[in-house]
Design an enzyme around this catalytic site. Structure first.
Site, PDB file in Angstrom:
ATOM      1  N   ASP A   1      -1.366  33.671 -53.078  1.00  0.00           N
ATOM      2  CA  ASP A   1      -2.681  33.828 -52.109  1.00  0.00           C
ATOM      3  C   ASP A   1      -3.833  33.588 -53.717  1.00  0.00           C
ATOM      4  OD1 ASP A   1      -4.130  34.583 -50.155  1.00  0.00           O
ATOM      5  OD2 ASP A   1      -4.549  36.094 -50.989  1.00  0.00           O
TER       6      ASP A   1
ATOM      7  N   ASP B   1       3.645  32.255 -52.169  1.00  0.00           N
ATOM      8  CA  ASP B   1       2.407  31.826 -53.155  1.00  0.00           C
ATOM      9  C   ASP B   1       2.134  33.392 -53.059  1.00  0.00           C
ATOM     10  OD1 ASP B   1       1.206  31.112 -50.380  1.00  0.00           O
ATOM     11  OD2 ASP B   1      -0.178  32.132 -51.456  1.00  0.00           O
TER      12      ASP B   1
END
Ligand SMILES: CSC[C@H]1O[C@H](OP(=O)(O)O)[C@H](O)[C@@H]1O
Ligand SMILES: Nc1ncnc2[nH]cnc12
Length: 407
Positions: free
Chosen positions: A314, A312
């Site tokens: 973040d 991902d």
């Protein structure tokens, strides 16, 4: 002058023995009584016999205490002069029962593929049981590896509660020399897209003191070198092997190297402000697991490298919602499949290199033993105030410094 890394032969062997003798000598130091400036009491401290004072009880200025790393054998004396052949200097490793490599699986990676099951072990260490029983398997070549699920097989251990000391100690007790750890990480850089693989080279510690980061919690004091938190030779070797594996897999997964990983406490993800701040600090990746694992591996003189898989972005991207566990899980499955493929290829490569090494090749041997001996410059000299029970516990992970000398 440090001798060349490939120095060999009997003269070199004698020099090496001499260096180790010096370490042993320092373990049998003389006891001095020392006045510590600013303290009303007289401390008893073990120091080496030196020109600054007579052998035996004496008052010596603190400045004269031989507590610098030099008292463990001057750095210049330590020569990388492993004698050939393999069997001589590496006596406990090169048989088919030896477990050379430990793999720690992170989120999503709870087992490996393509391995022949040998047995499951669950060693109780002085720091308790590991996160999960350890599976010992045989690679097609016969080499054995140990696999441990960091969060437990059902992912029941949160990052702050991972029993890292038990994990590292348990792997060491099986004879493991190097650990290849996997971790699902957030990306703090646009160019590290979810799905990418990374071999970080630096760590920023944002854990909060909840996790015990050392085996040395009592009267034996040690300050391990951690400037380069990942084993450099192991990481460099892994880069080539992972690149080959990713190419072979054919999904065009990228591999990034030389990145800095932030290790946060969690279990909540970062705020946007924190995520942006980590980027400003130079962070490229973020997880909750690399510490204290990497520190403890260093203290146990084990090679350690992290294969990070980005799941991902973040929470630093202004136009996007912050990361959620669901985002992580979306990428986790594909990442875990690639991780298993990479692990199988890397481990086979490694086994091949080990058997080449047995036949005279050198590279893999220096990778497997990269951290061995590193703690000799980190341990404070022996004192009678050190707790014998604690020294005995430490022998579990560092037998060469703590075994057989308990009073
Ligand atoms: C599941 S999201 C956060 C969690 O995932 C990573 O675990 P691991 O490093 O064991 O793969 C991260 O460090 C957090 O613990
Ligand atoms: N964004 C993130 N922060 C911390 N640990 C993670 N593991 C996977 N993604 C993460």
């Amino acid at each position: 002058m440090k001798a060349p890394a490939n120095g060999r032969g009997s003269r070199a062997s004698r020099r090496k023995k001499h260096a180790w003798d010096r370490v042993e000598e320092t373990q049998k130091q003389f006891l001095f009584q020392v006045e510590v400036p600013g303290e009303s009491t007289v401390a008893e401290v073990d120091v080496q016999t030196s020109s600054s004072g007579p052998a035996g009880p004496a008052q010596v200025p603190v400045a004269d205490l031989a507590i610098s790393p030099n008292c463990l054998g001057a750095a210049d004396d330590v020569v990388d002069d492993r004698p050939e052949p393999y069997m001589k200097w590496y006596p406990d490793a090169p048989n088919s029962d030896q477990v050379l490599v430990g793999v720690i699986g992170g989120s999503g990676l709870y087992h490996l593929d393509n391995l022949e099951f040998v047995k499951t072990v669950n060693p109780e260490t002085p720091w308790g049981f590991p996160s999960s029983p350890i599976t010992i398997s045989r690679l097609p070549s016969g080499t054995r590896i140990a696999f441990l699920a960091r969060h437990g097989v059902g992912h029941t251990i949160n990052p702050s509660a991972v029993p890292s000391r038990a994990n590292i100690a348990a792997l060491k007790s099986l004879g493991v020399k190097v650990i290849i750890a996997f971790s699902a990480v957030g990306s703090l850089r646009e160019e590290i897209a979810p799905g990418a693989f990374c071999l970080p080279s630096q760590i920023i510690d944002r854990t909060k003191g909840v996790r015990v980061p050392t085996f040395f919690t009592g009267s034996v004091v040690s300050h391990a070198s951690f400037a380069d938190p990942f084993s450099k030779k192991l990481s460099a070797w892994l880069e080539g092997s992972i690149r080959r594996a990713l190419e072979k897999e054919g999904r065009a997964v990228a591999l990034h190297t030389g990145k800095t990983i932030v290790c946060m406490e969690g279990p909540q993800f970062s705020t946007r402000a924190e995520s942006i701040m980590y980027r400003q600090w130079g962070g490229d990746l973020i997880n909750m697991s690399v510490l204290p694992e990497a520190k403890l591996a260093r203290e146990a003189e084990l090679g350690y490298a992290l294969i990070a898989t980005a799941t991902d972005y973040d929470s630093w991207r202004p136009a996007e919602a912050g990361v959620t566990a669901a985002d992580v899980f979306k990428t986790l499955r594909a990442n875990a499949e690639t991780s298993r493929f990479v692990a199988a290829t890397v481990l086979e490569d490694l086994a091949q290199s080990v058997s080449n090494a047995k036949e005279g090749g050198e590279d893999m041997l220096s990778i497997l033993t990269e951290e061995e001996g590193s703690m000799q410059f980190s341990l404070m000299p022996r004192s009678h105030k050190q707790d014998p029970a604690e020294r005995k516990q430490l022998a579990y992970v560092l037998s060469k410094y703590f075994s057989g000398d308990e009073a």
